[in-house]
Design a protein around this motif. Structure first.
Motif, mmCIF file in Angstrom:
data_model
loop_
_atom_site.group_PDB
_atom_site.id
_atom_site.type_symbol
_atom_site.label_atom_id
_atom_site.label_comp_id
_atom_site.label_asym_id
_atom_site.label_seq_id
_atom_site.Cartn_x
_atom_site.Cartn_y
_atom_site.Cartn_z
ATOM 1 N N LEU A 135 0.850 -1.148 0.164
ATOM 2 C CA LEU A 135 -0.015 -0.277 -0.023
ATOM 3 C C LEU A 135 1.011 1.131 -0.100
ATOM 4 C CD1 LEU A 135 -2.987 1.009 0.057
ATOM 5 C CD2 LEU A 135 -2.645 0.818 2.642
ATOM 6 N N LEU A 136 0.835 2.025 -0.957
ATOM 7 C CA LEU A 136 1.654 3.094 -1.276
ATOM 8 C C LEU A 136 1.191 4.566 -1.457
ATOM 9 C CD1 LEU A 136 3.880 1.269 -3.880
ATOM 10 C CD2 LEU A 136 4.489 1.521 -1.422
ATOM 11 N N GLU A 137 1.722 5.288 -0.900
ATOM 12 C CA GLU A 137 1.474 6.795 -1.140
ATOM 13 C C GLU A 137 2.043 7.235 -2.339
ATOM 14 O OE1 GLU A 137 1.301 8.694 3.275
ATOM 15 O OE2 GLU A 137 3.264 8.024 2.721
ATOM 16 N N PRO A 138 1.478 8.333 -2.907
ATOM 17 C CA PRO A 138 2.342 8.823 -4.449
ATOM 18 C C PRO A 138 3.860 8.988 -4.008
ATOM 19 C CG PRO A 138 0.273 9.968 -3.745
ATOM 20 C CD PRO A 138 0.596 9.110 -2.373
ATOM 21 N N GLY A 139 4.545 8.546 -4.836
ATOM 22 C CA GLY A 139 5.893 8.562 -5.137
ATOM 23 C C GLY A 139 6.655 7.569 -4.369
ATOM 24 N N GLN A 140 5.850 6.783 -3.742
ATOM 25 C CA GLN A 140 6.550 5.493 -3.110
ATOM 26 C C GLN A 140 6.889 4.434 -3.948
ATOM 27 O OE1 GLN A 140 4.153 4.795 0.429
ATOM 28 N NE2 GLN A 140 5.718 5.464 1.694
ATOM 29 N N SER A 141 7.787 3.499 -3.759
ATOM 30 C CA SER A 141 7.942 2.328 -4.422
ATOM 31 C C SER A 141 8.479 1.192 -3.408
ATOM 32 C CB SER A 141 8.973 2.450 -5.442
ATOM 33 O OG SER A 141 10.318 2.762 -4.979
ATOM 34 N N LYS A 142 8.073 0.141 -3.570
ATOM 35 C CA LYS A 142 8.398 -1.152 -2.961
ATOM 36 C C LYS A 142 8.267 -2.257 -3.495
ATOM 37 C CE LYS A 142 6.863 0.320 1.980
ATOM 38 N NZ LYS A 142 6.019 0.437 3.047
ATOM 39 N N GLU A 143 8.877 -3.510 -2.986
ATOM 40 C CA GLU A 143 9.035 -4.667 -3.833
ATOM 41 C C GLU A 143 7.810 -5.805 -3.101
ATOM 42 O OE1 GLU A 143 12.443 -7.606 -2.537
ATOM 43 O OE2 GLU A 143 12.878 -5.857 -4.156
ATOM 44 N N VAL A 144 7.336 -6.789 -4.071
ATOM 45 C CA VAL A 144 6.649 -7.805 -3.645
ATOM 46 C C VAL A 144 7.474 -8.883 -4.327
ATOM 47 C CG1 VAL A 144 4.418 -9.129 -3.827
ATOM 48 C CG2 VAL A 144 4.396 -6.693 -3.255
ATOM 49 N N VAL A 145 7.675 -9.939 -3.624
ATOM 50 C CA VAL A 145 8.382 -11.207 -4.125
ATOM 51 C C VAL A 145 7.037 -12.339 -4.023
ATOM 52 C CG1 VAL A 145 10.164 -12.691 -4.184
ATOM 53 C CG2 VAL A 145 10.378 -10.450 -3.680
ATOM 54 N N TRP A 146 6.844 -12.688 -5.053
ATOM 55 C CA TRP A 146 5.662 -13.851 -4.956
ATOM 56 C C TRP A 146 6.089 -15.146 -5.760
ATOM 57 C CZ3 TRP A 146 2.305 -13.957 -1.419
ATOM 58 C CH2 TRP A 146 1.245 -14.727 -1.415
ATOM 59 N N LYS A 147 5.579 -16.330 -5.145
ATOM 60 C CA LYS A 147 5.760 -17.454 -5.819
ATOM 61 C C LYS A 147 4.468 -18.144 -6.166
ATOM 62 C CE LYS A 147 7.570 -22.145 -5.689
ATOM 63 N NZ LYS A 147 8.354 -23.391 -4.827
ATOM 64 N N PHE A 148 4.076 -18.097 -7.791
ATOM 65 C CA PHE A 148 2.879 -18.341 -8.047
ATOM 66 C C PHE A 148 2.491 -19.791 -7.991
ATOM 67 C CE2 PHE A 148 3.399 -14.300 -9.765
ATOM 68 C CZ PHE A 148 2.317 -13.623 -9.622
ATOM 69 N N SER A 149 1.269 -20.179 -7.482
ATOM 70 C CA SER A 149 0.929 -21.506 -7.622
ATOM 71 C C SER A 149 0.572 -22.172 -8.919
ATOM 72 C CB SER A 149 -0.326 -21.802 -6.432
ATOM 73 O OG SER A 149 -1.523 -20.918 -6.779
ATOM 74 N N GLU A 150 -0.124 -23.256 -8.643
ATOM 75 C CA GLU A 150 -0.504 -23.925 -10.033
ATOM 76 C C GLU A 150 -1.643 -22.925 -10.805
ATOM 77 O OE1 GLU A 150 0.531 -26.683 -11.192
ATOM 78 O OE2 GLU A 150 1.905 -26.381 -9.488
ATOM 79 N N LYS A 151 -1.742 -23.112 -11.858
ATOM 80 C CA LYS A 151 -2.886 -22.211 -12.645
ATOM 81 C C LYS A 151 -4.062 -22.005 -11.930
ATOM 82 C CE LYS A 151 -1.072 -23.767 -17.386
ATOM 83 N NZ LYS A 151 -1.591 -23.895 -18.589
ATOM 84 N N GLY A 152 -4.622 -20.805 -11.952
ATOM 85 C CA GLY A 152 -5.703 -20.497 -11.422
ATOM 86 C C GLY A 152 -6.307 -19.092 -11.756
ATOM 87 N N ASN A 153 -7.377 -18.521 -11.264
ATOM 88 C CA ASN A 153 -8.015 -17.128 -11.500
ATOM 89 C C ASN A 153 -7.167 -16.290 -10.741
ATOM 90 O OD1 ASN A 153 -9.595 -15.398 -12.570
ATOM 91 N ND2 ASN A 153 -11.305 -15.982 -11.740
ATOM 92 N N ILE A 154 -5.954 -15.772 -11.059
ATOM 93 C CA ILE A 154 -5.255 -14.851 -10.239
ATOM 94 C C ILE A 154 -5.246 -13.427 -10.831
ATOM 95 C CG2 ILE A 154 -3.129 -14.307 -9.280
ATOM 96 C CD1 ILE A 154 -4.823 -16.923 -8.391
ATOM 97 N N GLU A 155 -5.283 -12.382 -10.312
ATOM 98 C CA GLU A 155 -5.141 -11.276 -10.627
ATOM 99 C C GLU A 155 -4.500 -10.361 -9.608
ATOM 100 O OE1 GLU A 155 -9.366 -9.750 -11.211
ATOM 101 O OE2 GLU A 155 -9.801 -9.484 -8.922
ATOM 102 N N PHE A 156 -3.993 -9.222 -10.091
ATOM 103 C CA PHE A 156 -3.336 -8.038 -9.477
ATOM 104 C C PHE A 156 -4.570 -7.000 -9.189
ATOM 105 C CE2 PHE A 156 -1.324 -7.707 -13.167
ATOM 106 C CZ PHE A 156 -1.291 -6.295 -13.585
ATOM 107 N N ALA A 157 -4.430 -6.310 -8.011
ATOM 108 C CA ALA A 157 -5.707 -5.165 -7.979
ATOM 109 C C ALA A 157 -5.349 -4.124 -6.909
ATOM 110 C CB ALA A 157 -6.806 -5.899 -7.441
ATOM 111 N N CYS A 158 -6.001 -3.034 -6.962
ATOM 112 C CA CYS A 158 -5.961 -2.141 -6.063
ATOM 113 C C CYS A 158 -7.360 -2.022 -5.228
ATOM 114 C CB CYS A 158 -5.704 -0.691 -6.534
ATOM 115 S SG CYS A 158 -6.025 0.467 -5.366
ATOM 116 N N ASN A 159 -7.295 -2.382 -3.852
ATOM 117 C CA ASN A 159 -8.510 -2.810 -3.345
ATOM 118 C C ASN A 159 -9.073 -1.363 -2.255
ATOM 119 O OD1 ASN A 159 -9.349 -5.380 -4.031
ATOM 120 N ND2 ASN A 159 -7.350 -5.751 -3.014
#
Length: 175
Positions: A135-159
């Motif tokens: 969750l980032l304020e304007p101008g911020q940056s961070k990393e996410v390291v993710w290992k994806f599982s088997e195929k599925g209905n996956i998305e990335f989103a802003c909630n």
């Protein structure tokens, strides 16, 4: 009142009573999409730029079992989230994000970090520290390291309330 504010008010009014009673914001929101990855095992790095109500890129392709390092940058004027998960997970998470707005944690273009640490009872807080999300304020940056599982209905989103509904989500396609 600007259209974006009207939309945000309408979105907040449509949230369920469960959202108001939900309270805490924590607890592994990536279930079903994979697991936290190790940066040393990442096969590649993908830069994701967040703008006000869209991502660049709008979709990514991964292989089942692949570990990806996401470098996420907020180039918008509002607080935004990058969150990897299933559509059902995002729907449930939006209720928790509404609580963050209602309690003054998310304030348009900034975060109230003191409120994020507020004790909500039973050891819960409004910290936004799940491994599949930033969750980032304007101008911020961070990393996410993710290992994806088997195929599925996956998305990335802003909630953040109203952002997903305005189209701020992207597809994860499996190769």
């Amino acid at each position: 009142m600007k259209a974006s504010k009207i939309f945000l008010v309408a979105a907040s009014m449509s949230m369920s009573a469960a959202a108001i009673a939900a309270g805490a914001h924590d607890g592994g929101h990536g279930a079903g999409s994979g697991e936290p990855g190790k940066a040393s095992e990442a096969s590649r790095t993908i830069t994701v730029e967040m703008y006000d109500n869209y991502y660049d890129p709008e979709e990514i392709s991964v292989k089942p079992g692949e570990t990806v390092r996401f470098m996420v940058e907020n180039k918008g004027k509002l607080v935004h989230e990058f969150n990897v998960g299933t559509p059902d997970m995002h729907e449930a998470h939006q209720e928790e994000m509404m609580m963050m707005v209602e309690h003054g944690v998310i304030q348009g273009g900034k975060l109230n970090h003191d409120m994020m640490n507020m004790d909500m009872g039973n050891g819960h807080s409004m910290k936004h520290d799940d491994p599949n999300s930033v969750l980032l304020e304007p101008g911020q940056s961070k990393e996410v390291v993710w290992k994806f599982s088997e195929k599925g209905n996956i998305e990335f989103a802003c909630n953040v309330p109203g952002h997903y509904q305005a189209g701020m989500y992207g597809e994860v396609n499996f190769e």
